[in-house]
Design an enzyme around this catalytic site. Structure first.
Site, PDB file in Angstrom:
ATOM      1  N   TYR A   1      54.687  96.738  50.398  1.00 50.15           N
ATOM      2  CA  TYR A   1      56.115  96.953  50.132  1.00 50.15           C
ATOM      3  C   TYR A   1      56.873  95.677  50.468  1.00 50.15           C
ATOM      4  O   TYR A   1      56.639  95.078  51.520  1.00 50.15           O
ATOM      5  CB  TYR A   1      56.660  98.105  50.984  1.00 50.15           C
TER       6      TYR A   1
ATOM      7  N   GLU B   1      60.584  95.141  49.521  1.00 46.94           N
ATOM      8  CA  GLU B   1      61.954  95.230  48.981  1.00 46.94           C
ATOM      9  C   GLU B   1      62.737  93.996  49.407  1.00 46.94           C
ATOM     10  O   GLU B   1      62.681  93.582  50.566  1.00 46.94           O
ATOM     11  CB  GLU B   1      62.645  96.482  49.526  1.00 46.94           C
TER      12      GLU B   1
ATOM     13  N   ASP C   1      66.391  87.313  24.066  1.00 49.87           N
ATOM     14  CA  ASP C   1      65.200  88.047  24.490  1.00 49.87           C
ATOM     15  C   ASP C   1      63.997  87.398  23.809  1.00 49.87           C
ATOM     16  O   ASP C   1      63.787  87.566  22.605  1.00 49.87           O
ATOM     17  CB  ASP C   1      65.373  89.520  24.068  1.00 49.87           C
TER      18      ASP C   1
ATOM     19  N   THR D   1      59.240  89.536  28.265  1.00 52.89           N
ATOM     20  CA  THR D   1      58.093  90.220  28.852  1.00 52.89           C
ATOM     21  C   THR D   1      57.132  89.107  29.247  1.00 52.89           C
ATOM     22  O   THR D   1      57.236  87.980  28.755  1.00 52.89           O
ATOM     23  CB  THR D   1      57.391  91.158  27.842  1.00 52.89           C
TER      24      THR D   1
ATOM     25  N   LYS E   1      53.112  89.267  26.426  1.00 54.12           N
ATOM     26  CA  LYS E   1      52.842  89.086  24.991  1.00 54.12           C
ATOM     27  C   LYS E   1      52.261  87.683  24.810  1.00 54.12           C
ATOM     28  O   LYS E   1      51.203  87.412  25.367  1.00 54.12           O
ATOM     29  CB  LYS E   1      54.118  89.338  24.198  1.00 54.12           C
TER      30      LYS E   1
ATOM     31  N   ARG F   1      51.406  92.860  32.424  1.00 52.34           N
ATOM     32  CA  ARG F   1      52.496  93.649  31.844  1.00 52.34           C
ATOM     33  C   ARG F   1      53.700  93.615  32.780  1.00 52.34           C
ATOM     34  O   ARG F   1      53.591  94.022  33.935  1.00 52.34           O
ATOM     35  CB  ARG F   1      51.987  95.070  31.669  1.00 52.34           C
TER      36      ARG F   1
HETATM   37  N1  PLP Z   1      62.168  92.912  23.961  1.00 51.67           N
HETATM   38  C1  PLP Z   1      61.445  92.722  22.854  1.00 51.67           C
HETATM   39  C2  PLP Z   1      61.938  91.746  21.832  1.00 51.67           C
HETATM   40  C3  PLP Z   1      60.261  93.419  22.660  1.00 51.67           C
HETATM   41  O1  PLP Z   1      59.566  93.247  21.535  1.00 51.67           O
HETATM   42  C4  PLP Z   1      59.835  94.331  23.650  1.00 51.67           C
HETATM   43  C5  PLP Z   1      58.586  95.095  23.517  1.00 51.67           C
HETATM   44  O2  PLP Z   1      57.962  95.215  22.548  1.00 51.67           O
HETATM   45  C6  PLP Z   1      60.637  94.511  24.778  1.00 51.67           C
HETATM   46  C7  PLP Z   1      61.787  93.791  24.904  1.00 51.67           C
HETATM   47  C8  PLP Z   1      60.315  95.545  25.804  1.00 51.67           C
HETATM   48  O3  PLP Z   1      59.266  95.278  26.618  1.00 51.67           O
HETATM   49  P1  PLP Z   1      58.584  96.451  27.462  1.00 51.67           P
HETATM   50  O4  PLP Z   1      57.710  97.188  26.528  1.00 51.67           O
HETATM   51  O5  PLP Z   1      57.842  95.689  28.529  1.00 51.67           O
HETATM   52  O6  PLP Z   1      59.673  97.291  28.045  1.00 51.67           O
END
Ligand code: PLP
Length: 570
Positions: free
Chosen positions: A207, A209, A353, A379, A382, A388
Site C-alpha cells: 500500500y 497511498e 489522448d 495508456t 498499446k 495495462r
Molecule cells: N483513449 C483511447 C484513445 C483509447 O483508444 C483507449 C482504449 O482503447 C482509451 C483511452 C482507454 O484505455 P483503457 O482501456 O485503459 O481505459
C-alpha cells in the site's frame, strides 16, 4: 559453435580434480571464456570452498555455467546444490550429460576426476554445452525444486499450477494463443519478460497511498524509488514537465484530467466515437458524455480525414472549455499545432489522448503533442508496450490539481507492481530496438494497407500514417462480425469496427480494424506483410470457404512459428 554457448564458463576443482581441470582447460574449444576459480595445485584443499565459490558466480550471473571436479564429483555436487538457482548435475556418461541439460537445465556439470578418463570427461562437457534445455513440462519441475528448498511456508511458495490448475491451464492456453496466432488488434501489444516479472512481483503487496516521499503508509522506501524512476523516465521519454504514473487505465487518466479542471456541465469537444474517437471523449454512454456537455467533430465524408477548418467552425460555435484530440481508430497524423491554434482561438484547454500512438511518439514516428497540449494522456499498454494502465503528462501549472484528483480524488493505493512495470517499459522505450520496432510498425501498416488496396480492398481514407487502418467491407461478402470470426478461425485476430458514416449497427459494423504493433514487435517486416495481405484478402473474399480458411490457418501458424514471442514461457 553450440547454440547455448554461455558467455562465461567457470571451472573449479579440488586437488582430486586438479589434473582433469587442467586437461579440460587446454582442450575445451577456445570460444568459451573459461574462468579458473582454483585450486591451483594438487595440494590437499577442502572441496566445498571451491564449490561455493563457483556456485556463487553462476547463481549471480544467469548467463554463465560452471564445471566442478573433485575425486568422485559427489562432494562438489552436494555443496553446489545447496545454492539457490543452482542445478549441479553429476554425470558419468553421454546420456546423463545430455539429460542434465535437456531435462534439468543444469547450469553446473560435475565430474569425478578419479572416475572418468580425461577424453570421456571432455566429450561429456561438450555434449552438455551443446545440448538444449527442452523447457515445457520440465520448467514446472525446476520451479518446484526452488520452492521446496527455499521455503518452509509451502502454501505461499506453491506454484500456480499446483494451487489453481484451472487458472494455470488458462494462462498456458492464452500464452499458446498469443504465440501461435497473428494478433492484429491495433490496441494490443506483447510485453517483455522484464515487464511481466515486474508486474508479477511482491510490489503487488504494498500500500502506498500518496506520492514518493509523501505517503500515508510506512515501508515505502523501495516503492518510492520505483515510482520515482517511472516518473523520471516518463518525463525524459516525452520531454514533459510533470507526470502522474498512477492512473489505473487510459479511461481513468482522461477522467482525472476532466475532473481536475472542468466543472460539471462544461463543454468538451472531442472526436465522434463513430468516426474513430474514444468513449471517454464525450460519448453519451460514458461518464464524459454524462457529466459534461459533449459536442463532436468528425472526419470529412469525402476524404475520411479530419477537416480542421470544420473543427474550428464547431469550436467557434460551441465555445468548448476543453478540446480533446486523439482517437482509437483514426489512421492519419494528427496536426497538434492546428489543434492548439483552434483551442487558443476559443480560449479552450487542449487535451491530447495518445493512448494508441504513444510508442510512435516516443520513437519519432508520429509528432509529439507535448509542446502543444495542456494535458497529454495515454495508456501504457498499446504501442508503448508496457503493462495495462494509464498516465497523465501535463504542464507544471496543472500538476498539483492532477495529482490531487488522482489521489485522494479518484484512487486509493496505486498499483505499485504496475508502476514498476511502467518504469521497465519506459526504460525499454529508450532502446534502439524499441525505436526500430515502432518505425517498422508504421512501415508495415502502410505496406499492408497498400497491398490490400492493390488487391481491390477499400481502406478508409485511402491508407495510413500510423499503426492501424480500417478495411471497408461494404463490397465484400462479409460484415464486421463475420469477418472477425472468419479471420480468427484462420489464425488472425482483429476486431470489427465501425467506419465513418457507417450505416450498420456497432454490433455488426461495416469495417474491420487492422493493427501492426504485435507483428512488428515479433520482428515481422514487409516480406511478412506481403504474406499477411494475401491471407487477409483470401479470407475476407471467401469467408465461408473452409479450404481457404484451413490453408490460411496453416500459413499463419507457420509464419508465427518463425517469429516466436513467448515460446520461452511454454
Ligand atoms: N483513449 C483511447 C484513445 C483509447 O483508444 C483507449 C482504449 O482503447 C482509451 C483511452 C482507454 O484505455 P483503457 O482501456 O485503459 O481505459
Amino acid at each position: 559453435m553450440p547454440k547455448n554457448t554461455p558467455e562465461t564458463l567457470f571451472i573449479a576443482s579440488d586437488h582430486g580434480g586438479y589434473q582433469l581441470k587442467e586437461f579440460l582447460k587446454s582442450n575445451l574449444p577456445k570460444q568459451y571464456k573459461l574462468q579458473d576459480l582454483g585450486t591451483a595445485s594438487e595440494t590437499s584443499v577442502n572441496y566445498p570452498e571451491f564449490a561455493h565459490k563457483l556456485a556463487d558466480q553462476v547463481a549471480a550471473n544467469p548467463d554463465t555455467s560452471g564445471i566442478l571436479i573433485c575425486g568422485t564429483g559427489i562432494g562438489m555436487s552436494i555443496t553446489a546444490n545447496r545454492h539457490r538457482n543452482i542445478r549441479a548435475a553429476l554425470v558419468h556418461d553421454k546420456f546423463t550429460a545430455q539429460m542434465a541439460k535437456e531435462h534439468n537445465n543444469a547450469n553446473i556439470i560435475v565430474l569425478g576426476g578419479r572416475v572418468l578418463e580425461p577424453s570421456t570427461a571432455l566429450e561429456l562437457v561438450e555434449l552438455w554445452l551443446s545440448s538444449e534445455y527442452s523447457g515445457g513440462r520440465h520448467q514446472q519441475r525446476l520451479d518446484l525444486i526452488e520452492r521446496r528448498n527455499l521455503n518452509s511456508n509451502r502454501d505461499i511458495a506453491a506454484p500456480l499450477s499446483q494451487v489453481d490448475p484451472e487458472i494455470s491451464q488458462l494462462i498456458t492456453q492464452e500464452t499458446e494463443r498469443e504465440e501461435s496466432k497473428l494478433i492484429m488488434i491495433a490496441s494490443e501489444n506483447c510485453v517483455s519478460q522484464a515487464v511481466l516479472e515486474a508486474q508479477g512481483s511482491v510490489l503487488t503487496n504494498k500500500y502506498a497511498e500518496g506520492y514518493p516521499g509523501k505517503r500515508y503508509y510506512g515501508g515505502c522506501q523501495f516503492v518510492d524509488q520505483a515510482e520515482q524512476l517511472a516518473i523520471d523516465r516518463a518525463l525524459s521519454l516525452f520531454d514533459a514537465e510533470h507526470a502522474n504514473v498512477q492512473p489505473l487505465s487510459g479511461s481513468s487518466a482522461n477522467m482525472a484530467v476532466y475532473l481536475s479542471v472542468l466543472q460539471p456541465g462544461n463543454t468538451i469537444l472531442g472526436m465522434n466515437l463513430a468516426h474513430g474517437g474514444h468513449l471517454t471523449h464525450g460519448a453519451s454512454v460514458s461518464f464524459s458524455g454524462q457529466i459534461y456537455r459533449s459536442v463532436y467533430y468528425g472526419v470529412d465524408r469525402e476524404t475520411e480525414k479530419l477537416d480542421y477548418d470544420a473543427i474550428e467552425e464547431i469550436a467557434l460555435r460551441e465555445r468548448p472549455h476543453m478540446i480533446v484530440a486523439g482517437a482509437s481508430s483514426y489512421s492519419r497524423t494528427l496536426d497538434f499545432p492546428r489543434f492548439r491554434a483552434i483551442a487558443d482561438k476559443v480560449g479552450a484547454m487542449l487535451m491530447v489522448d495518445i493512448a494508441h500512438i504513444a510508442g510512435l511518439v516516443v520513437a519519432g514516428a508520429h509528432p509529439s503533442p507535448v509542446p502543444y497540449a495542456d494535458f497529454v494522456t495515454t495508456t501504457t499498454h498499446k504501442t508503448l508496450r508496457g503493462p495495462r494502465g494509464g498516465m497523465i503528462l501535463c504542464r507544471q501549472e496543472h500538476a498539483s490539481k492532477v495529482d490531487k484528483t488522482i489521489f485522494p480524488g479518484l484512487q486509493g493505493g496505486p498499483l505499485m507492481h504496475t508502476i514498476a512495470g511502467k518504469a521497465v517499459a519506459f526504460k525499454e522505450a529508450t532502446t534502439e530496438e524499441f525505436v526500430k520496432v515502432q518505425k517498422q510498425t508504421v512501415i508495415n501498416a502502410a505496406f499492408l494497407a497498400n497491398r490490400l488496396q492493390e488487391k481491390g480492398l477499400r481502406i478508409v481514407s485511402g491508407g495510413t500514417d500510423n499503426h492501424l487502418f480500417l478495411i471497408d467491407l461494404t463490397n465484400l461478402p462479409v460484415n464486421g462480425k463475420g469477418a472477425e470470426e472468419a479471420l480468427d478461425d484462420a489464425g488472425i485476430t482483429a476486431n470489427k469496427n465501425g467506419i465513418p458514416f457507417d450505416p450498420r449497427n456497432p454490433a455488426d459494423p461495416s469495417g474491420i480494424r487492422i493493427g501492426t504493433p504485435i507483428a512488428s514487435t515479433r520482428g515481422m517486416r514487409e516480406t511478412e506483410m506481403e504474406i499477411i495481405a494475401d491471407c487477409l484478402e483470401k479470407v475476407l473474399s471467401n469467408p465461408e470457404d473452409n479450404t481457404v480458411i484451413t490453408q490460411v490457418r496453416s500459413t499463419i501458424r507457420e509464419l508465427c512459428s518463425r517469429f516466436p514471442v513467448y515460446s520461452h514461457l511454454l
